[in-house]
Design a protein around this motif. Structure first.
Motif, PDB file in Angstrom:
ATOM      1  N   GLU A 163     -15.328 -19.984 -42.000  1.00  0.00           N
ATOM      2  CA  GLU A 163     -14.536 -18.799 -41.686  1.00  0.00           C
ATOM      3  C   GLU A 163     -15.023 -18.185 -40.379  1.00  0.00           C
ATOM      4  OE1 GLU A 163     -15.373 -15.562 -44.270  1.00  0.00           O
ATOM      5  OE2 GLU A 163     -13.799 -14.264 -43.464  1.00  0.00           O
ATOM      6  N   VAL A 164     -14.101 -17.963 -39.476  1.00  0.00           N
ATOM      7  CA  VAL A 164     -14.447 -17.344 -38.194  1.00  0.00           C
ATOM      8  C   VAL A 164     -14.797 -15.881 -38.408  1.00  0.00           C
ATOM      9  CG1 VAL A 164     -13.568 -16.663 -35.927  1.00  0.00           C
ATOM     10  CG2 VAL A 164     -12.982 -18.916 -36.879  1.00  0.00           C
ATOM     11  N   GLN A 165     -15.904 -15.449 -37.837  1.00  0.00           N
ATOM     12  CA  GLN A 165     -16.305 -14.038 -37.909  1.00  0.00           C
ATOM     13  C   GLN A 165     -16.870 -13.595 -36.569  1.00  0.00           C
ATOM     14  OE1 GLN A 165     -18.973 -13.607 -41.421  1.00  0.00           O
ATOM     15  NE2 GLN A 165     -17.408 -12.182 -42.120  1.00  0.00           N
TER      16      GLN A 165
ATOM     17  N   ALA B 107     -20.883 -14.347 -33.042  1.00  0.00           N
ATOM     18  CA  ALA B 107     -19.804 -15.204 -33.528  1.00  0.00           C
ATOM     19  C   ALA B 107     -20.327 -16.247 -34.510  1.00  0.00           C
ATOM     20  CB  ALA B 107     -19.125 -15.903 -32.350  1.00  0.00           C
TER      21      ALA B 107
ATOM     22  N   GLY C  88     -18.754 -19.470 -37.516  1.00  0.00           N
ATOM     23  CA  GLY C  88     -17.644 -20.157 -38.147  1.00  0.00           C
ATOM     24  C   GLY C  88     -16.816 -21.032 -37.230  1.00  0.00           C
ATOM     25  N   TYR C  89     -17.228 -21.153 -35.983  1.00  0.00           N
ATOM     26  CA  TYR C  89     -16.525 -22.033 -35.046  1.00  0.00           C
ATOM     27  C   TYR C  89     -17.487 -22.400 -33.911  1.00  0.00           C
ATOM     28  CZ  TYR C  89     -15.878 -18.134 -31.708  1.00  0.00           C
ATOM     29  OH  TYR C  89     -16.082 -17.096 -30.827  1.00  0.00           O
TER      30      TYR C  89
ATOM     31  N   ARG D  72     -12.029 -13.466 -29.798  1.00  0.00           N
ATOM     32  CA  ARG D  72     -11.959 -14.872 -29.415  1.00  0.00           C
ATOM     33  C   ARG D  72     -10.551 -15.106 -28.880  1.00  0.00           C
ATOM     34  NH1 ARG D  72     -12.014 -20.190 -33.319  1.00  0.00           N
ATOM     35  NH2 ARG D  72      -9.775 -19.726 -33.435  1.00  0.00           N
TER      36      ARG D  72
ATOM     37  N   PHE E 185      -8.957 -13.789 -33.103  1.00  0.00           N
ATOM     38  CA  PHE E 185      -9.915 -13.142 -33.983  1.00  0.00           C
ATOM     39  C   PHE E 185     -10.533 -11.962 -33.261  1.00  0.00           C
ATOM     40  CE2 PHE E 185     -10.036 -15.616 -37.796  1.00  0.00           C
ATOM     41  CZ  PHE E 185      -9.546 -16.848 -37.410  1.00  0.00           C
TER      42      PHE E 185
END
Lengths: 112, 119
Positions: B1-3, B24, B26-27, B98, B108
């Protein structure tokens, strides 16, 4: 700087009905690559903005298909079909063609 | 999950400095450009700065140019906004984002950090 103008300022909606928001720029947002550099964001009360539509008509991941973006050049429209209570908030268009990125003043959508 | 988790906001006197951070997860951080936006109390959104994935390209709004510096540490998956010579009109909630392609598609957003410039 590119000036973005949104209308209406306020939009009371009835759940289940459709709603449209207009966004106009004072310069064309159509790039030579064929894409219009126009995003739509929704800021729900007390939350960070969220991406709805980018490049004029591309729906962001996870966005319900009742949201659609259209238009080209200087005139754009965000349509919400079958409005739901969770769609309330302030909608912003943003041009992403050139720096500085600039936003419309926002359209406040609430339930009648 | 992107955060994107922001930190560093607060109260500062005019002329003071503050550094915002955006962590950042999750990616793959080093493959995306990042932006900073802000929102003054009761107002709309304003773009502040953009930085490319490798930091080779950085841009600022005229209102912060020469006072704010955007940087990133790809080894730490973090984005920073160093704010110097702060003015009352810099009071706002600052968001990191992002972005898919430079300015377009900020997919995001961080939770926001309130910066208050007041004596």
């Amino acid at each position: 700087d590119i000036v973005m103008t949104q209308s209406p300022l306020s939009l009371p909606v009835t759940p289940g009905e459709s709603a449209s928001i207009s966004c106009r720029s004072n310069q064309s947002l159509l790039h030579s690559n064929g894409f219009n550099y126009l995003d739509w964001y929704l800021q729900k009360p007390g939350q960070s903005p969220q991406l709805l539509i980018y490049l004029g008509s591309k729906r962001a991941s996870g966005v319900p298909d009742r949201f659609s973006g259209s238009g080209s050049g200087i005139d754009f429209t965000l349509k919400i079909s079958r409005v739901e209570a969770e769609d309330v908030g302030i909608y912003y268009c943003m041009q992403a063609l050139q720096i500085p990125a600039t936003f419309g003043g926002g359209t406040k959508v609430d339930i009648k | 999950e992107v955060q994107l988790v922001q930190s560093g906001g607060g109260l500062v006197k005019p002329g003071g400095s503050l550094r915002l951070s955006c962590a950042a997860s999750g990616y793959t951080f080093n493959t995306y450009s990042m932006n900073w936006f802000r929102q003054a109390p009761g107002k709309g959104l304003e773009w502040v700065s953009s930085i490319s994935s490798s930091s080779s390209s950085i841009s600022y709004s005229d209102s912060v140019k020469g006072r704010f510096t955007t940087s990133r540490d790809n080894a730490k998956n973090s984005l920073y906004l160093q704010m110097n010579s702060l003015r009352r009109e810099d009071t706002a909630v600052y968001y990191c984002t992002r972005v898919i392609q430079w300015l377009t598609a900020n997919d995001f957003w961080g939770q926001g950090a309130l910066v208050t410039v007041s004596s």
